[in-house]
Design an enzyme around this catalytic site. Structure first.
Site, short mmCIF file in Angstrom:
data_model
loop_
_atom_site.label_atom_id
_atom_site.label_comp_id
_atom_site.label_asym_id
_atom_site.label_seq_id
_atom_site.Cartn_x
_atom_site.Cartn_y
_atom_site.Cartn_z
CD GLU A 28 -47.71 -12.55 -27.01
OE1 GLU A 28 -47.15 -13.31 -27.55
OE2 GLU A 28 -47.10 -12.20 -26.03
CB CYS A 31 -47.99 -16.33 -25.29
SG CYS A 31 -46.85 -15.17 -24.38
CB THR A 38 -11.72 11.40 -30.60
OG1 THR A 38 -10.34 10.98 -30.45
CG2 THR A 38 -12.30 10.91 -31.87
CB ALA A 39 -8.71 13.38 -27.23
CG ASP A 90 -10.57 8.75 -21.43
OD1 ASP A 90 -9.50 9.35 -21.49
OD2 ASP A 90 -11.20 8.25 -22.62
CD GLU A 125 -20.05 5.20 -23.94
OE1 GLU A 125 -19.34 6.15 -23.58
OE2 GLU A 125 -21.10 4.91 -23.50
CB THR A 182 -6.66 1.40 -31.27
OG1 THR A 182 -5.53 2.44 -31.37
CG2 THR A 182 -6.14 -0.05 -31.73
#
Length: 390
Positions: free
Chosen positions: A63, A95, A172-173, A211, A311, A315
């Site tokens: 605003e 505002c 996934t892997a 990882d 990410e 589990t």
């Protein structure tokens, strides 16, 4: 305070200008956290006299940008705002006071601010000053820009998005744990954009050990849509580590930005090593399977975290879904096959019957590079299939 109901009429011009305000709000998509993304358009005699968006926390609200652009032309104008104007003193003045001082004639808000400190008080103050107010125009579109802010204010927990990458056969892997890279560079770039708009990126101790991810945003401001008048801030990186085994030389501790390690144990030596490396260590209640996930999310909400990107491995992702703590799934599916010995997408409790299956509502499917991106949300209930087809 006026509001939208069956008798309220918004004309085509109202829709046009509010849609413009929503587009303006998107310019703060990557920069306003923990504040909401807000846009404002000032219209007088069918012409825009000023407009603006909130760009970063601590800076002027939408605003104020619009009023500064309009100057004296704001008098008698209609203000279209994607969120109820604030009526409290925060990092910036209210505002509502600026709108009253500018002598606008009407304020149309997309929706009432879910923040209990505002919650209708802004529109009430404008009403008391003789300014006509109404809300409810494009409310769903405006709220969709701020799912985490709205949920944190209403429920005391952030919006949780679980990102998953899988092969076409749902893996996934490899069995060894190797997973780089299932998806294409285009899909990974899309994930970095999602990281950039998140307040926090959350992973588990298992993923950290396997990882050793950095969990950074490897994009520059020029790579993202919107307006940037300052550097892109790194999201908070959160590791759920019940036994406190995260090493002090983990990659996520080598990159700029804040790291929070949550644990259920008291290990002063380990905690001290992590803190020396730059992390913050905090304790939350534990459970047999790990940490109390509700307590984790409530702690993050108290720290003004609006949107959490998860990410993690099968589990932790499965535990969040099983506990009904996931608001959205972002699934990147690569056109490749890994075989049934490879690791699964999610670990969920076994089902005794199809009636127990978890239903999802798909909101978007599109191609990202060579991959498919599916956005889905858990359905509110499991609809039964009574068609009798076999």
């Amino acid at each position: 305070m006026a509001e939208a109901h069956a008798g309220t009429r918004f004309d085509a011009a109202d829709h046009r200008w509010m849609a413009r305000a929503v587009r303006l709000a998107r310019t703060g998509l990557y920069t306003t956290r923990p504040n909401p993304r807000v846009g404002c358009v000032l219209v007088r005699d069918g012409e825009v006299v000023g407009e603006g968006a909130h760009l970063h926390a601590g800076g002027p609200h939408a605003e104020i940008h619009a009023l500064d652009a309009a100057g004296d032309d704001a008098r008698g104008a209609t203000a279209y705002v994607t969120l109820e104007p604030c009526a409290h003193q925060g990092r910036t003045p209210p505002c509502t006071d600026a709108l009253i001082a500018a002598r606008v004639a009407r304020v149309v808000a997309a929706h009432v601010d879910p923040n209990p400190r505002v919650a209708g008080q802004g529109l009430a103050r404008l009403d008391a000053a003789g300014i006509a107010t109404v809300h409810g125009l494009l409310a769903a579109e405006a709220e969709a820009l701020n799912p985490g802010f709205v949920k944190r204010m209403r429920e005391g927990r952030p919006w949780v998005t679980v990102k998953l990458a899988q092969s076409l056969d749902g893996r996934t892997a490899l069995e060894s744990g190797e997973s780089r890279w299932i998806t294409s560079a285009a899909a990974r770039r899309d994930v970095h954009r999602l990281r950039a708009r998140s307040c926090a990126i959350l992973t588990g101790a298992g993923t950290q050990r396997t990882d050793d991810p950095a969990l950074t945003v490897r994009l520059e401001a020029d790579d993202l849509p919107g307006h940037f008048d300052h550097a892109l801030h790194a999201p908070l990186r959160v590791v759920l580590d019940p036994g406190l085994g995260t090493p002090a030389d983990a990659r996520l501790l080598q990159a700029p930005g804040r790291v929070l390690v949550l644990t259920a144990v008291d290990k002063p030596a380990m905690a001290g090593a992590l803190e020396t490396a730059g992390a913050e260590v905090a304790r939350v209640p534990g459970e047999p399977a790990g940490l109390d996930l509700v307590a984790v999310l409530e702690l993050l909400a108290r720290r003004e975290v609006n949107e959490v990107l998860v990410e993690a491995g099968a589990t932790l992702a499965g535990a969040l879904l099983a506990a009904d703590l996931v608001d959205e799934l972002r699934l990147y599916m690569a056109p490749t096959l890994l075989g049934d010995a490879a690791r699964p997408l999610l670990r969920l409790p076994a089902l005794a019957s199809m009636a127990e299956r978890r239903e999802l509502e798909i909101s978007d499917v599109r191609r990202i590079g060579r991959d498919l991106r599916i956005i889905a949300r858990p359905a509110p209930c499991n609809p039964s299939d009574e068609s009798g087809d076999s």
